[in-house]
Scaffold this motif. Structure first.
Motif, PDB file in Angstrom:
ATOM      1  N   ARG A  23       0.828  -1.206   0.000  1.00 43.42           N
ATOM      2  CA  ARG A  23       0.000   0.000   0.000  1.00 43.42           C
ATOM      3  C   ARG A  23       0.862   1.254   0.000  1.00 43.42           C
ATOM      4  O   ARG A  23       1.985   1.269   0.505  1.00 43.42           O
ATOM      5  CB  ARG A  23      -0.924   0.020   1.218  1.00 43.42           C
ATOM      6  CG  ARG A  23      -1.917  -1.131   1.307  1.00 43.42           C
ATOM      7  CD  ARG A  23      -2.937  -1.068   0.177  1.00 43.42           C
ATOM      8  NE  ARG A  23      -3.715   0.152   0.209  1.00 43.42           N
ATOM      9  CZ  ARG A  23      -4.853   0.289   0.916  1.00 43.42           C
ATOM     10  NH1 ARG A  23      -5.322  -0.731   1.633  1.00 43.42           N
ATOM     11  NH2 ARG A  23      -5.522   1.428   0.884  1.00 43.42           N
ATOM     12  N   SER A  24       0.329   2.321  -0.562  1.00 43.47           N
ATOM     13  CA  SER A  24       1.004   3.614  -0.522  1.00 43.47           C
ATOM     14  C   SER A  24       1.232   4.033   0.927  1.00 43.47           C
ATOM     15  O   SER A  24       0.374   3.813   1.794  1.00 43.47           O
ATOM     16  CB  SER A  24       0.146   4.662  -1.236  1.00 43.47           C
ATOM     17  OG  SER A  24       0.736   5.939  -1.157  1.00 43.47           O
ATOM     18  N   THR A  35       6.801   3.928   0.405  1.00 41.30           N
ATOM     19  CA  THR A  35       6.165   3.882  -0.911  1.00 41.30           C
ATOM     20  C   THR A  35       5.284   5.112  -1.132  1.00 41.30           C
ATOM     21  O   THR A  35       4.551   5.547  -0.238  1.00 41.30           O
ATOM     22  CB  THR A  35       5.326   2.613  -1.073  1.00 41.30           C
ATOM     23  OG1 THR A  35       4.405   2.497   0.013  1.00 41.30           O
ATOM     24  CG2 THR A  35       6.208   1.373  -1.075  1.00 41.30           C
ATOM     25  N   LEU A  36       5.356   5.658  -2.337  1.00 34.44           N
ATOM     26  CA  LEU A  36       4.589   6.859  -2.692  1.00 34.44           C
ATOM     27  C   LEU A  36       3.297   6.515  -3.417  1.00 34.44           C
ATOM     28  O   LEU A  36       2.431   7.366  -3.570  1.00 34.44           O
ATOM     29  CB  LEU A  36       5.445   7.771  -3.579  1.00 34.44           C
ATOM     30  CG  LEU A  36       6.778   8.226  -2.972  1.00 34.44           C
ATOM     31  CD1 LEU A  36       7.539   9.105  -3.964  1.00 34.44           C
ATOM     32  CD2 LEU A  36       6.542   8.961  -1.664  1.00 34.44           C
ATOM     33  N   GLN A  37       3.175   5.293  -3.890  1.00 34.33           N
ATOM     34  CA  GLN A  37       1.958   4.803  -4.555  1.00 34.33           C
ATOM     35  C   GLN A  37       1.733   3.349  -4.137  1.00 34.33           C
ATOM     36  O   GLN A  37       2.618   2.723  -3.556  1.00 34.33           O
ATOM     37  CB  GLN A  37       2.088   4.866  -6.091  1.00 34.33           C
ATOM     38  CG  GLN A  37       2.312   6.241  -6.689  1.00 34.33           C
ATOM     39  CD  GLN A  37       3.782   6.578  -6.797  1.00 34.33           C
ATOM     40  OE1 GLN A  37       4.633   5.692  -6.783  1.00 34.33           O
ATOM     41  NE2 GLN A  37       4.096   7.864  -6.883  1.00 34.33           N
ATOM     42  N   ASP A  38       0.536   2.845  -4.432  1.00 29.76           N
ATOM     43  CA  ASP A  38       0.321   1.412  -4.286  1.00 29.76           C
ATOM     44  C   ASP A  38       1.237   0.682  -5.278  1.00 29.76           C
ATOM     45  O   ASP A  38       1.397   1.104  -6.432  1.00 29.76           O
ATOM     46  CB  ASP A  38      -1.133   1.041  -4.590  1.00 29.76           C
ATOM     47  CG  ASP A  38      -2.102   1.553  -3.541  1.00 29.76           C
ATOM     48  OD1 ASP A  38      -1.649   1.941  -2.449  1.00 29.76           O
ATOM     49  OD2 ASP A  38      -3.321   1.565  -3.823  1.00 29.76           O
ATOM     50  N   VAL A  39       1.804  -0.428  -4.833  1.00 23.32           N
ATOM     51  CA  VAL A  39       2.713  -1.194  -5.685  1.00 23.32           C
ATOM     52  C   VAL A  39       2.180  -2.625  -5.795  1.00 23.32           C
ATOM     53  O   VAL A  39       2.147  -3.353  -4.791  1.00 23.32           O
ATOM     54  CB  VAL A  39       4.152  -1.204  -5.128  1.00 23.32           C
ATOM     55  CG1 VAL A  39       5.073  -1.969  -6.079  1.00 23.32           C
ATOM     56  CG2 VAL A  39       4.651   0.208  -4.899  1.00 23.32           C
ATOM     57  N   VAL A  45      10.000  -0.938  -7.003  1.00 27.22           N
ATOM     58  CA  VAL A  45       9.995   0.287  -6.207  1.00 27.22           C
ATOM     59  C   VAL A  45      11.384   0.915  -6.292  1.00 27.22           C
ATOM     60  O   VAL A  45      12.396   0.223  -6.113  1.00 27.22           O
ATOM     61  CB  VAL A  45       9.662   0.006  -4.727  1.00 27.22           C
ATOM     62  CG1 VAL A  45       9.583   1.311  -3.934  1.00 27.22           C
ATOM     63  CG2 VAL A  45       8.362  -0.780  -4.596  1.00 27.22           C
ATOM     64  N   THR A  74       9.030   5.442  -5.355  1.00 23.79           N
ATOM     65  CA  THR A  74       8.145   5.492  -6.521  1.00 23.79           C
ATOM     66  C   THR A  74       7.894   4.086  -7.076  1.00 23.79           C
ATOM     67  O   THR A  74       8.808   3.270  -7.180  1.00 23.79           O
ATOM     68  CB  THR A  74       8.763   6.369  -7.630  1.00 23.79           C
ATOM     69  OG1 THR A  74       8.977   7.688  -7.132  1.00 23.79           O
ATOM     70  CG2 THR A  74       7.854   6.429  -8.853  1.00 23.79           C
ATOM     71  N   TRP A  75       6.639   3.840  -7.428  1.00 20.73           N
ATOM     72  CA  TRP A  75       6.300   2.601  -8.160  1.00 20.73           C
ATOM     73  C   TRP A  75       6.812   2.741  -9.579  1.00 20.73           C
ATOM     74  O   TRP A  75       6.484   3.692 -10.298  1.00 20.73           O
ATOM     75  CB  TRP A  75       4.778   2.406  -8.135  1.00 20.73           C
ATOM     76  CG  TRP A  75       4.250   1.403  -9.123  1.00 20.73           C
ATOM     77  CD1 TRP A  75       4.747   0.177  -9.417  1.00 20.73           C
ATOM     78  CD2 TRP A  75       3.083   1.560  -9.964  1.00 20.73           C
ATOM     79  NE1 TRP A  75       3.991  -0.460 -10.369  1.00 20.73           N
ATOM     80  CE2 TRP A  75       2.953   0.365 -10.724  1.00 20.73           C
ATOM     81  CE3 TRP A  75       2.150   2.571 -10.141  1.00 20.73           C
ATOM     82  CZ2 TRP A  75       1.929   0.185 -11.650  1.00 20.73           C
ATOM     83  CZ3 TRP A  75       1.120   2.385 -11.056  1.00 20.73           C
ATOM     84  CH2 TRP A  75       1.016   1.201 -11.790  1.00 20.73           C
ATOM     85  N   HIS A  79       4.895   2.841 -17.271  1.00 27.25           N
ATOM     86  CA  HIS A  79       4.452   4.228 -17.374  1.00 27.25           C
ATOM     87  C   HIS A  79       5.578   5.221 -17.086  1.00 27.25           C
ATOM     88  O   HIS A  79       5.476   6.387 -17.470  1.00 27.25           O
ATOM     89  CB  HIS A  79       3.279   4.493 -16.418  1.00 27.25           C
ATOM     90  CG  HIS A  79       3.619   4.310 -14.976  1.00 27.25           C
ATOM     91  ND1 HIS A  79       3.817   3.066 -14.429  1.00 27.25           N
ATOM     92  CD2 HIS A  79       3.819   5.210 -13.977  1.00 27.25           C
ATOM     93  CE1 HIS A  79       4.105   3.200 -13.139  1.00 27.25           C
ATOM     94  NE2 HIS A  79       4.124   4.481 -12.850  1.00 27.25           N
ATOM     95  N   ASN A  80       6.638   4.774 -16.424  1.00 24.96           N
ATOM     96  CA  ASN A  80       7.734   5.707 -16.135  1.00 24.96           C
ATOM     97  C   ASN A  80       9.124   5.113 -16.408  1.00 24.96           C
ATOM     98  O   ASN A  80      10.136   5.673 -16.004  1.00 24.96           O
ATOM     99  CB  ASN A  80       7.653   6.245 -14.700  1.00 24.96           C
ATOM    100  CG  ASN A  80       7.549   5.142 -13.656  1.00 24.96           C
ATOM    101  OD1 ASN A  80       7.872   3.985 -13.927  1.00 24.96           O
ATOM    102  ND2 ASN A  80       7.098   5.510 -12.453  1.00 24.96           N
TER     103      ASN A  80
END
Length: 507
Positions: A23-24, A35-39, A45, A74-75, A79-80
């Motif tokens: 979880r974020s 964590t900055l987002q859900d993974v 990460v 960051t996840w 997308h990145n």
């Protein structure tokens, strides 16, 4: 002690892999990040700031580049992470080290079928082949006659199998397409798991049955026969005649019984399909451990799926036995790059939706995990599709990444067993060489236990090491080679997975 929610693969990596869904806002104590987002499980990460354009490292290998500044926590996914080609040092043969072979008298054994020419099979199969699709129905009906009840009278005969394909007519006669088809068919007929073969033709195929036999050096005899529907008098008469021919072969096939032989006679085709973010952490490297053990015992491991080693081919060329062998691999990579130029194909970056959902950002990351199936043994030879594999040790065969086509090439090359890793789940099977399926994670194994032979997810769970899992895989391979049915065999899977590479212009 509570297990970390992430797995670190190399101290130089700037990412870790989520062991479970995270979880974020979750603090990952061992990495000193939150964590900055859900993974999602199997995804990555960032463990430090990765600046825009900087390489993303997994197993200390480049799997892409940051599309923007990526703060710690960051996840990371497609997308990145951008896919881009980069210069690789092929370092031909720099890391080559000869294998320290186990003494012949100390090698492990399995219960195999020894052929007159010394080849050894793991199965004792009679095959009904077609030179073109026009003979498909006849071949299927001949093979279907020999069900389990009828084969009870021949306990050493495993199966009568129809090998059906869609080619043989309406295709170019000259050059590689027809040669490839004929090479594949002849390779299956000569596979050590095949005790005898009947080849069926309508009679007017472009893949002429007599020309096929002549080109491939096949000679008719008691255990290799051919039959032409137009000459025999039609469908029903050919089926009856075909049944009679197979019945004449069964006593000879049945006269061969299993006996203990060295595992140096095992030739394993390595496959992966439905890969996920855990495949390269558990099932693939554990299979690599098993293959390193087998190679030390004198056996053979056939790594394939050329489009799925793209980006990490330098890890193989560096341990090639000679620079010439390494260059053969680079030549095949370059052929694929030219063949797929401008097309929406995996080698150009994009992986399948299932692979992507499972945590693989691009083909570089998938290749990194896929190549680990071959372990760390030196690369002894590179073969084109369906050519006979004659070298022992780790070898490479050029094939597409599509599993049935790839495995078909390996079996045509002489593989007498297939080892298949999967993370998302696969129902693949193969005949005449049985498939052992290896699950990369426990949840999928539990969902699809009827299809999976071993759960390599225990490595992710922290309940086994890669070394322990590799030893278990080799034990299972030896058991299946000795006659234990694999899960796919028990389910009757494998007949429809004979798919010669359709490299042909159809007209």
């Amino acid at each position: 002690m509570q297990k970390s929610p992430v797995i670190r693969l190399d101290e130089k990596d700037n990412v870790v892999v989520a062991r479970v869904a995270i979880r974020s806002g979750t603090a990952i104590v061992a990495e000193n990040v939150t964590t900055l987002q859900d993974v999602p499980l199997g995804h990555k990460v960032a463990t430090r700031l990765i600046k825009k354009g900087e390489p993303v490292l997994k197993y200390n290998t480049v799997i892409g580049f940051a599309s923007e500044d990526l703060p710690p926590g960051t996840w990371l996914h497609s997308h990145n992470i951008t896919f881009d080609d980069f210069q690789r040092d092929y370092a031909f043969s720099r890391d080559y080290r000869p294998v320290e072979l186990v003494a012949p008298e100390a090698r492990r054994t399995f219960q195999g079928y020894v052929r007159e020419d010394g080849r050894v099979g793991t199965r004792n199969v009679l095959g009904v082949f077609v030179v073109g699709n026009c003979g498909a129905t006849v071949a299927r009906k001949i093979a279907a006659h020999f069900d389990e009840n009828r084969l009870q009278a021949w306990p050493n005969g495993d199966y009568v199998v129809p090998f059906i394909h869609e080619l043989g007519r309406g295709m170019e006669m000259t050059g590689e397409p027809m040669d490839l088809l004929r090479r594949t068919l002849a390779g299956y007929i000569r596979n050590p798991n095949v005790a005898g073969a009947l080849v069926v033709a309508l009679g007017c195929e472009r893949n002429n049955i007599h020309g096929f036999f002549e080109q491939m050096g096949l000679e008719e005899g008691p255990m290799l026969r051919k039959i032409v529907i137009q000459d025999t008098g039609g469908t029903r008469k050919t089926i009856d005649e075909g049944i009679s021919i197979i019945e004449s072969m069964l006593p000879t096939a049945n006269a061969i019984s299993r006996q203990p032989v060295s595992v140096e006679h095992l030739s394993i085709g390595l496959q992966c399909g439905g890969s996920d973010g855990f495949s390269g952490l558990s099932a693939n490297p554990a299979l690599g451990v098993a293959m390193d053990l087998l190679v030390r015992q004198g056996g053979t491991a056939i790594l394939s799926e050329t489009t799925e080693i793209f980006g990490v081919e330098h890890t193989l060329t560096a341990r090639a036995a000679t620079p010439e062998i390494g260059q053969k691999l680079v030549d095949r990579i370059n052929w694929w790059l030219e063949y797929n130029a401008g097309k929406d194909c995996q080698i150009n970056g994009r992986v399948s939706p299932g692979n992507n959902a499972g945590g693989l950002a691009n083909v570089l990351e998938k290749s990194l995990g896929g190549a680990k199936k071959g372990g760390n043994s030196p690369l002894m030879e590179v073969y084109q599709y369906a050519y006979p594999v004659t070298k022992h040790g780790l070898v490479f065969m050029d094939t597409p990444g599509y599993d049935p086509v790839s495995a078909t090439g390996q079996v045509a090359g002489g593989a007498n067993l297939i080892a298949f890793t999967t993370g998302r789940g696969s129902c693949f099977g193969s005949l005449p060489a049985p498939t052992v399926k290896l699950a990369s994670n426990t949840p999928m194994y539990q969902r699809m236990e009827e299809d999976m032979d071993l759960n390599c997810g225990v490595v992710i769970d922290g309940d086994a090491t890669l070394q322990q899992m590799g030893e278990a895989i080799l034990d299972k391979i030896i058991a299946v080679a000795s006659g234990e049915k694999s899960k796919s065999e028990a389910l009757g899977v494998g007949e429809n997975e004979f798919v010669p590479w359709p490299l042909a212009v159809l007209a």
